[in-house]
Every structure is written in C-alpha cells, then in structure tokens.
Design a protein around this motif. Structure first.
Motif, mmCIF file in Angstrom:
data_model
loop_
_atom_site.group_PDB
_atom_site.id
_atom_site.type_symbol
_atom_site.label_atom_id
_atom_site.label_comp_id
_atom_site.label_asym_id
_atom_site.label_seq_id
_atom_site.Cartn_x
_atom_site.Cartn_y
_atom_site.Cartn_z
ATOM 1 N N GLY A 37 17.795 17.848 29.306
ATOM 2 C CA GLY A 37 17.337 18.819 30.283
ATOM 3 C C GLY A 37 18.494 19.288 31.153
ATOM 4 N N LEU A 38 18.373 20.509 31.675
ATOM 5 C CA LEU A 38 19.349 21.021 32.640
ATOM 6 C C LEU A 38 18.550 21.458 33.853
ATOM 7 C CD1 LEU A 38 21.483 23.040 30.123
ATOM 8 C CD2 LEU A 38 22.356 21.201 31.548
ATOM 9 N N VAL A 39 18.795 20.833 34.991
ATOM 10 C CA VAL A 39 17.958 21.123 36.149
ATOM 11 C C VAL A 39 18.789 21.390 37.393
ATOM 12 C CG1 VAL A 39 16.030 19.745 35.274
ATOM 13 C CG2 VAL A 39 17.720 18.671 36.764
ATOM 14 N N GLU A 40 18.154 22.109 38.335
ATOM 15 C CA GLU A 40 18.806 22.362 39.622
ATOM 16 C C GLU A 40 18.093 21.485 40.640
ATOM 17 O OE1 GLU A 40 16.711 26.650 40.057
ATOM 18 O OE2 GLU A 40 17.562 26.035 38.168
ATOM 19 N N GLY A 41 18.807 21.078 41.673
ATOM 20 C CA GLY A 41 18.139 20.296 42.703
ATOM 21 C C GLY A 41 18.156 18.814 42.381
ATOM 22 N N GLU A 42 17.390 18.057 43.170
ATOM 23 C CA GLU A 42 17.473 16.605 43.123
ATOM 24 C C GLU A 42 16.544 16.018 42.071
ATOM 25 O OE1 GLU A 42 19.747 15.064 45.180
ATOM 26 O OE2 GLU A 42 20.209 17.188 45.487
ATOM 27 N N THR A 43 17.005 14.969 41.404
ATOM 28 C CA THR A 43 16.116 14.200 40.538
ATOM 29 C C THR A 43 16.392 12.741 40.828
ATOM 30 O OG1 THR A 43 17.801 14.082 38.833
ATOM 31 C CG2 THR A 43 16.204 15.846 38.643
ATOM 32 N N SER A 44 15.432 12.058 41.437
ATOM 33 C CA SER A 44 15.644 10.629 41.671
ATOM 34 C C SER A 44 14.659 9.870 40.792
ATOM 35 C CB SER A 44 15.394 10.307 43.141
ATOM 36 O OG SER A 44 14.174 10.902 43.542
ATOM 37 N N ARG A 45 15.060 9.606 39.582
ATOM 38 C CA ARG A 45 14.218 8.869 38.637
ATOM 39 C C ARG A 45 15.062 7.770 38.033
ATOM 40 N NH1 ARG A 45 9.825 12.457 37.412
ATOM 41 N NH2 ARG A 45 9.441 13.260 39.498
ATOM 42 N N HIS A 46 14.546 6.547 38.062
ATOM 43 C CA HIS A 46 15.366 5.436 37.573
ATOM 44 C C HIS A 46 15.573 5.454 36.060
ATOM 45 C CE1 HIS A 46 11.143 4.333 37.963
ATOM 46 N NE2 HIS A 46 11.294 3.548 36.915
ATOM 47 N N LYS A 47 14.610 6.033 35.318
ATOM 48 C CA LYS A 47 14.709 6.004 33.855
ATOM 49 C C LYS A 47 15.617 7.102 33.315
ATOM 50 C CE LYS A 47 10.006 4.760 32.898
ATOM 51 N NZ LYS A 47 8.825 5.468 32.438
ATOM 52 N N ILE A 48 16.151 7.920 34.216
ATOM 53 C CA ILE A 48 16.865 9.109 33.765
ATOM 54 C C ILE A 48 18.328 9.081 34.162
ATOM 55 C CG2 ILE A 48 17.033 11.600 34.180
ATOM 56 C CD1 ILE A 48 14.054 11.710 34.067
ATOM 57 N N LYS A 49 19.180 9.512 33.237
ATOM 58 C CA LYS A 49 20.610 9.595 33.506
ATOM 59 C C LYS A 49 20.913 11.016 33.973
ATOM 60 C CE LYS A 49 24.158 9.085 30.455
ATOM 61 N NZ LYS A 49 24.273 9.016 29.036
ATOM 62 N N THR A 50 21.509 11.141 35.155
ATOM 63 C CA THR A 50 21.787 12.467 35.719
ATOM 64 C C THR A 50 23.287 12.676 35.835
ATOM 65 O OG1 THR A 50 19.781 12.298 37.034
ATOM 66 C CG2 THR A 50 21.326 13.990 37.684
ATOM 67 N N ASP A 51 23.737 13.831 35.392
ATOM 68 C CA ASP A 51 25.150 14.114 35.324
ATOM 69 C C ASP A 51 25.417 15.529 35.836
ATOM 70 O OD1 ASP A 51 27.661 13.562 34.586
ATOM 71 O OD2 ASP A 51 27.318 13.429 32.424
#
Length: 307
Positions: A146-160
């Motif tokens: 996925g490509l997203v704007e804004g905040e994502t605070s999810r423990h199961k997800i890797k954000t880069d």
C-alpha cells in the motif's frame, strides 16, 4: 497459480476477514462462488472448516489446522515462483497496489508508466481509496503493498516513508494575493475557504497545522466543503475561494497557469507518503522489482517538469 492454491487463498481470506462478502470483494468472485470453493475444501477433508452458527464466521478446530498449513503452502508457492523467475530471467506476474487518493491519482500513474517501459510483462492493478480502506485491504491480503498519506499506527504493519509531500495554498491567477510568493497563515481567516470532507487525510493535516497556529475551522469563512481534490481545484479556478492542497495534486494547473501556488510564511506544511506492507509476507519477484523501483525513483523530477 493452480486450482488447489486458489481454493486455499479463498479459504485464508475468509478466515482472515471472517466474511464471505468481504472475501468476494477482495478476490473478485461472487459470494456463491466463494461458498462453493469453501464447500469443495470441506468435501475434500470431510469436515466443516467454519462454524457459521454465530453472527461471525469462525474457524472450527479442523479449520484452524488447515489455516496454519495453508499460509505456509501459499508462501512456498510464492517462493517457488520467485526462484523459477530468477532462472528464466523473465519477470512476470501481477502486482496489486492500494493507494490513497493523492498518491493514487497524482503520483503513481507516472511511476507505473515508467516502470512498465522496463517490465512490460508485469501486470499492475491499483485500488484507490482513503488510507483506512488501504490498510483494511492490506490486512486482509487484498493488495500486496500500500501507499498511503498521513499516519498509520498499526503494529502488524511495516511503514516506510518514501516521498515528501508539501501542502500549499492554491489561488486563482486573478486573486489579490497573486503577486505574492508567501502569505501568513493568519490571513487565511479573511478569505472564503474550500475544505475537504471529514475523514480526508489532507483535511486532518490542514486542521492540525491551523490549530498549531491558533486557528480553528470555526474562525474561518468556509465557503464550501467538497469531497475531492479535483472539485476543489475547479472551484478555486472559478474564484469561489482559496484552498490548501498537495503540491502533487496541483502540478498540472500550476504548469498551465490556471492556478497559482503560495506557501505559508510561518513554515512549510509537510507530510510523508509511506509504503505499507504486512510484516512477514513473502513478496513475489515482481513485487520486489517494483519496490526497488519505487524506492529509487526520482520523484522531484515529476514536480519540476516545465514544458
């Protein structure tokens, strides 16, 4: 993918979403077709895999066992395909990307077009939705990345974080600010303003920035609330007010002169566009190639194109 692993993919998706209707949306099958795939598996193992007695669909003990192995089997299929692709040197396959609206509409099309020049055999599917929808699709396996704007605070997800975005004032060329390069954010309360709908990532970002400067939306002259960036640009071009949008979203209009861009004097309104992935998913060779491409892409050249 063969028939068997397709059944397993349907089964895993139902197990994760706990819903036949969500599964049919993600896998592009009708609900009866989803039910048939599950029935076929239940016939093979001669036992029920799901308990449908409550309002939720839960795995039976037999279902739990199959789920554990099915995940491993699907990962092994993916690895086999990847290894074979390395030998044949032919990168094919398909990639399913979820993108939130600004990225999906204004950044991704150019990147994909350039990528396809080098990898004509790879099929790319893009879902566009708000950030929350993209995270849901990622969690249920409906998209690879996925490509997203804004905040994502999810423990199961890797954000880069991969791209920086800047939000700017847009005004029509005949506006009385048109000769200026910068304007104080405090001036905003004097102008009719056009806002995005509740729940938009861009709107949250604007509200946060304004409140840091002591401005509440109730202090502003809200002329319109519109559900898309396209309709906002149109309204601004027609002199109905000013707005704040992503620099990416306004790049064509700025280039052709139908809108002017101004930055707030106080400080820039910056945010990141991030790549999101499931923490431990095995990615296909095709997805790996695309990720490498995304991470090394010269995004700035898209913004500075002048013709």
């Amino acid at each position: 993918m063969g028939m068997e692993d397709h059944k397993l993919k349907v089964f895993c998706t139902v197990a994760e979403t706990k819903s036949f209707s969500k599964t049919s949306e993600i896998i592009h099958l009708t609900q009866p077709a989803v039910s048939l795939q599950i029935q076929a598996l239940e016939e093979i193992y001669e036992t029920k895999l799901f308990d449908r007695s409550s309002s939720f669909i839960n795995l039976t003990p037999a279902g739990e066992i199959l789920y554990k192995y099915a995940k491993d089997i699907l990962n092994l299929y993916a690895e086999a395909e990847k290894e074979i692709g390395k030998i044949t040197g032919l990168i094919k396959g398909s990639i399913t990307i979820g993108a939130s609206t600004t990225i999906g509409n204004y950044v991704l099309p150019s990147v994909i077009a350039d990528f396809k020049k080098n990898h004509p055999k790879i099929k790319i599917n893009v879902f566009i939705g708000n950030t929350k929808r993209i995270i849901d699709l990622l969690n249920s396996g409906g998209i690879d990345i996925g490509l997203v704007e804004g905040e994502t605070s999810r423990h199961k997800i890797k954000t880069d974080p991969i791209i920086t975005d800047e939000l700017v004032f847009i005004i029509p060329p005949f506006h009385h600010w048109a000769k200026k390069k910068v304007v104080s954010i405090l001036e905003i309360t004097k102008e009719p303003f056009i806002l995005r709908e509740e729940g938009s990532g861009t709107r949250q970002m604007i509200e946060k920035y304004l409140s840091e400067h002591g401005i509440n939306t109730s202090d502003m002259r809200i002329a319109l609330v519109l559900g898309s960036t396209e309709s906002i640009k149109e309204a601004v071009e027609n002199g109905m007010g000013i707005s704040i949008v992503s620099k990416w979203a306004a790049r064509k209009e700025i280039k052709y002169g139908s809108l002017r861009l101004i930055t707030p004097k106080e400080e820039k309104i910056l945010r990141n566009f991030s790549l999101v992935m499931q923490k431990n998913s095995v990615l296909s060779h095709a997805v790996d190639e695309f990720l490498a491409y995304l991470k090394s892409y010269p995004y700035d050249t898209l913004l500075s194109e002048r013709q």
